[in-house]
Write an enzyme that holds these catalytic residues in place. Structure first.
Site, short mmCIF file in Angstrom:
data_model
loop_
_atom_site.label_atom_id
_atom_site.label_comp_id
_atom_site.label_asym_id
_atom_site.label_seq_id
_atom_site.Cartn_x
_atom_site.Cartn_y
_atom_site.Cartn_z
N ASN B 392 65.40 118.22 9.96
CA ASN B 392 65.87 116.86 10.37
C ASN B 392 66.88 117.24 11.06
OD1 ASN B 392 67.91 114.87 9.95
ND2 ASN B 392 67.16 114.67 6.95
N ASP B 393 68.01 118.09 10.82
CA ASP B 393 69.08 117.80 11.65
C ASP B 393 69.39 118.55 12.80
OD1 ASP B 393 70.39 117.12 9.64
OD2 ASP B 393 70.82 118.77 7.94
N VAL B 394 67.86 119.38 12.48
CA VAL B 394 68.02 120.38 13.99
C VAL B 394 67.51 119.56 15.35
CG1 VAL B 394 67.61 123.01 13.39
CG2 VAL B 394 65.75 121.52 13.38
N ALA B 432 72.78 118.96 6.13
CA ALA B 432 73.87 118.63 7.05
C ALA B 432 74.79 116.82 6.63
CB ALA B 432 74.12 118.41 8.24
#
Lengths: 98, 465
Positions: B392-394, B432
Site C-alpha cells: 500500500n503505502d510504498v 501510514a
C-alpha cells in the site's frame, strides 16, 4: 601500554570494519545478513565457557547453565536458519544453469 | 606465555572468519559459503575457549562446572536447531528477535557473573561490565516483547500509556544513582538492581512500538546484543568477543539507519514509539471511494495473458495471506505464455528488509527477477501491467508531493505503468493512515479479496485461456 588499551583499539577498528563490510550489501540480502550477524553474536558462548572456570556457589552454576543454553541456542539456531535461507537462493541458480 | 600467544592468534583467526563470512554475504552466489566460513570461525573460537579454560583450571579442575556447561550447551544447541528447522519463513523476524533475546541475556549474565570472580578492578572494566549488564538486560526483555508482538502473543499495535516516557526517565535516573553509590561491598547487589531496572526499560520501550516499525527495532536490538557481547569481551580481555560484538553492533546500526531511511522515518522517532495504529483499533475502514474501478480475476487473467512485460509488486499483505506459492504459479503460467515477469521489491516490503526476497525465493522464484527500488522505477514506464499484491503505502504517489504523512518517502513509481491492478483485502488505509492516490488513478483497477484466493482464481482462468 596496557592490554585494555589494545582491546579498546581493536574495538574501535572492528566497528569501522563492520561499517565497511555491511554498507555495500544490496537490500535483497539484508535479511540473511541480519541473520548472519545474529548468529555471530552467539560468540558470547566463548565468554560463557571462559567464565565457567571461576565458579563459586549454586547461583553461579545456575547462571552459567542458563548462559550456556542461551549462547548455544543463538549459535546453532542462527547458523541453521541462515543456511536454510541462503540455500533457497543457491538452488535457483543451479536450476537455471541446467 | 607462549600458549597465550597461540590462543590469541587462534581467536584472531576466528574473527577474520567472521569478517570474511559477512563479506561473502554481499552476493547471493557466495553467501552460503560465507555462512560456512563464519560457522567455522565460531567453532574454532569455542574450541579455543574450552582449551583456554582447561589451561586456567589445571590446578583445581572442576569437573562439575564443565558438566553444567556442556549440559547447557547441548540443550541449547538442540533447541536452536529444532527452532531453525521448524520455523516458517514468514516467522523469520520473530526468530531473529528470539536469538537477540538469548544473546543479550547471555551477555548480561556473563557481565553479572564476572563480578563474583573479578580479581583486578579498573575503571574501564567496571564501565564495560555495567554497560554489558544494562544493554544486555534491555535487549533481553525488549527482544522478548518484540518477538511476542510479532508472534501475536500480545497485540502488535502501539501499547502506549501516559507517563511511559516519564517512567523510563525515572528508571534511567535510578540506574545513574545506583551507579554512584557503588562500593566494593554492595557491588553485586547493585549490579542485580541495575539489571532489573534495565529489564523494565526494555519492556516499556518495545511495548510502544507499532508492528510495522518492528523490523527496525529488531535490527537495533541486534546491534545492542552485539555491543553487549563486546562489553562482556572487555571484562575478560577476549579479542574475538570484542571484534565480533563490535562488528555486529555497527552492522546492526547501519541496517537500522538504512531501514528507517527507506521508510522515511527518523530512527530516533521510531525508537520513541507511538507511531501507527493503536492496539485493538481497527477503525481503518474509511477511504474515499470516488473514481475507484473494480475488476475480476478473469479480466485480470486476460489482460496479463496479452501483456509483454508484467511487474508484480508484492507487499506484506501477500506474506500475510501466505500467497507466495500462488504468485509463483502465476509466474509459471505467464512465462509459459511468453510474458516477461519481474518483481519490484521495496526495501521495506515484508517485515524485514529483504524479507520479501526470501519469501519469493522460498516459492522458487529466481532472485534475478527481483528488482530493487531504482531498477524497478526505471522499468515501470515500460511495463504493460503493474500488479500490486498487498502493498500500500510504498506505492502511493502522494509521497512525491509535499504535505502528506509519507512525503519524501522513497516509493515504487507504480503509477507510471501503462495499466495497474491492485489486489487488496479490503478498502482500508495503509499503515501510514492516508489515502492511496494510486487507487483512484484512472489507469488503476482494484481486485478486492484475499490475495491467495484472488491469485489462484487468476491462475485458474489463465490456464484455461
Amino acid at each position: 601500554m596496557t592490554i585494555i588499551t589494545v582491546i579498546l583499539t581493536i574495538f574501535i577498528l572492528a566497528i569501522l570494519i563492520g561499517y565497511e563490510v555491511i554498507g555495500k550489501v544490496p537490500s535483497t540480502l539484508h535479511t540473511p545478513l541480519m541473520s548472519g550477524a545474529n548468529s555471530i553474536h552467539g560468540v558470547v558462548l566463548v565468554g560463557v565457557i571462559l567464565s565457567a572456570s571461576a565458579l563459586e556457589g549454586p547461583l553461579n552454576y545456575i547462571l552459567i547453565f542458563i548462559a550456556a543454553f542461551f549462547g548455544a541456542m543463538n549459535i546453532v539456531g542462527g547458523y541453521a536458519i541462515s543456511d536454510r535461507m541462503l540455500n533457497m537462493f543457491k538452488n535457483k541458480t543451479k536450476d537455471e544453469s541446467k | 606465555m607462549e600458549l597465550i600467544n597461540t590462543i590469541w592468534f587462534l581467536y584472531l583467526t576466528s574473527a577474520v572468519c567472521f569478517v570474511a563470512g559477512l563479506h561473502f554475504m554481499n552476493n547471493p552466489k557466495t553467501a552460503r559459503k560465507g555462512n560456512f566460513i563464519s560457522m567455522f570461525g565460531m567453532l574454532l573460537a569455542c574450541l579455543v575457549a574450552c582449551w583456554q579454560t582447561s589451561l586456567n583450571n589445571k590446578a583445581n579442575f572442576d569437573k562439575f562446572s564443565f558438566l553444567v556447561l556442556f549440559l547447557g550447551i547441548g540443550l541449547g544447541a538442540a533447541t536452536g536447531a529444532s527452532l531453525a528447522k521448524q520455523v516458517k519463513m514468514t516467522q523469520m523476524p520473530q526468530l531473529v528477535s528470539l536469538f537477540n533475546m538469548v544473546g543479550g541475556g547471555a551477555a548480561a549474565i556473563i557481565a553479572l557473573n564476572d563480578f563474583y570472580g573479578l580479581k583486578q578492578i579498573n575503571l574501564i572494566t567496571i564501565i564495560a561490565s555495567f554497560l554489558g549488564i544494562i544493554i544486555g538486560s534491555i535487549t533481553f526483555t525488549g527482544s522478548f516483547i518484540a518477538s511476542a508482538k510479532l508472534h501475536g502473543k500480545i497485540p502488535s499495535g502501539v501499547i502506549d500509556f501516559a507517563g511511559r516516557i516519564v517512567i523510563i526517565i525515572i528508571l534511567i535516573v535510578a540506574i545513574l544513582i545506583s551507579l554512584t553509590s557503588i562500593n566494593s561491598e554492595n557491588l553485586i547487589h547493585i549490579s542485580w538492581l541495575i539489571a532489573g531496572f534495565s529489564a523494565i526499560i526494555g519492556i516499556l520501550f518495545t511495548l510502544a512500538i507499532g508492528g510495522a516499525d518492528m523490523p527496525v527495532v529488531i535490527s537495533v536490538l541486534n546491534a545492542f546484543t552485539g555491543l553487549a557481547v563486546a562489553m562482556s569481551g572487555f571484562i575478560i580481555y577476549n579479542p574475538v568477543m570484542v571484534i565480533a560484538g563490535a562488528i555486529v553492533g555497527s552492522a546492526g546500526c547501519i541496517l537500522s539507519i538504512l531501514m528507517s531511511r527507506a521508510m522515511n522515518r527518523k530512527l530516533i522517532k521510531i525508537m520513541l514509539g507511538g507511531f501507527g495504529q493503536k492496539a485493538g483499533d481497527n477503525s481503518n475502514s474509511s477511504i474515499l471511494s470516488q473514481n475507484i474501478r473494480t475488476t475480476t480475476a478473469d479480466d485480470l487473467a486476460l489482460r496479463l495473458a496479452y501483456a509483454n512485460d508484467v511487474i508484480i509488486i508484492p507487499g506484506f499483505g501477500l506474506a500475510q495471506a501466505g500467497a507466495a506459492g500462488e504468485i509463483a504459479q502465476l509466474d509459471n503460467e505467464l512465462t509459459k505464455k511468453g510474458v516477461n515477469v519481474k518483481y519490484a521489491i521495496h526495501p521495506v516490503a515484508g517485515r524485514m528488509p529483504g524479507h520479501m526476497n526470501i519469501l519469493l525465493a522460498e516459492a522458487n522464484i529466481n532472485y534475478d527477477k527481483m528488482l530493487e527500488l531504482e531498477a524497478a522505477n526505471t522499468a515501470f514506464p515500460l511495463a504493460d501491467i503493474a500488479l500490486v499484491v498487498g502493498a500500500n503505502d510504498v506505492t502511493n504517489p502522494a509521497a512525491r508531493k509535499s504535505g502528506s504523512a509519507i512525503s519524501g518517502m522513497p516509493i515504487l513509481n507504480v503509477d507510471q505503468a501503462k495499466d495497474i491492478t491492485v489486489i487488496k483485502r479490503g478498502s482500508g488505509l495503509g499503515f501510514a493512515g492516508i489515502e492511496n492516490l494510486l487507487y483512484s488513478d484512472e489507469k488503476t483497477t482494484m481486485l478486492y479479496g484475499d490475495a491467495k484466493k484472488a491469485l489462484s482464481e487468476t491462475v485458474e482462468s489463465l490456464s484455461e485461456l
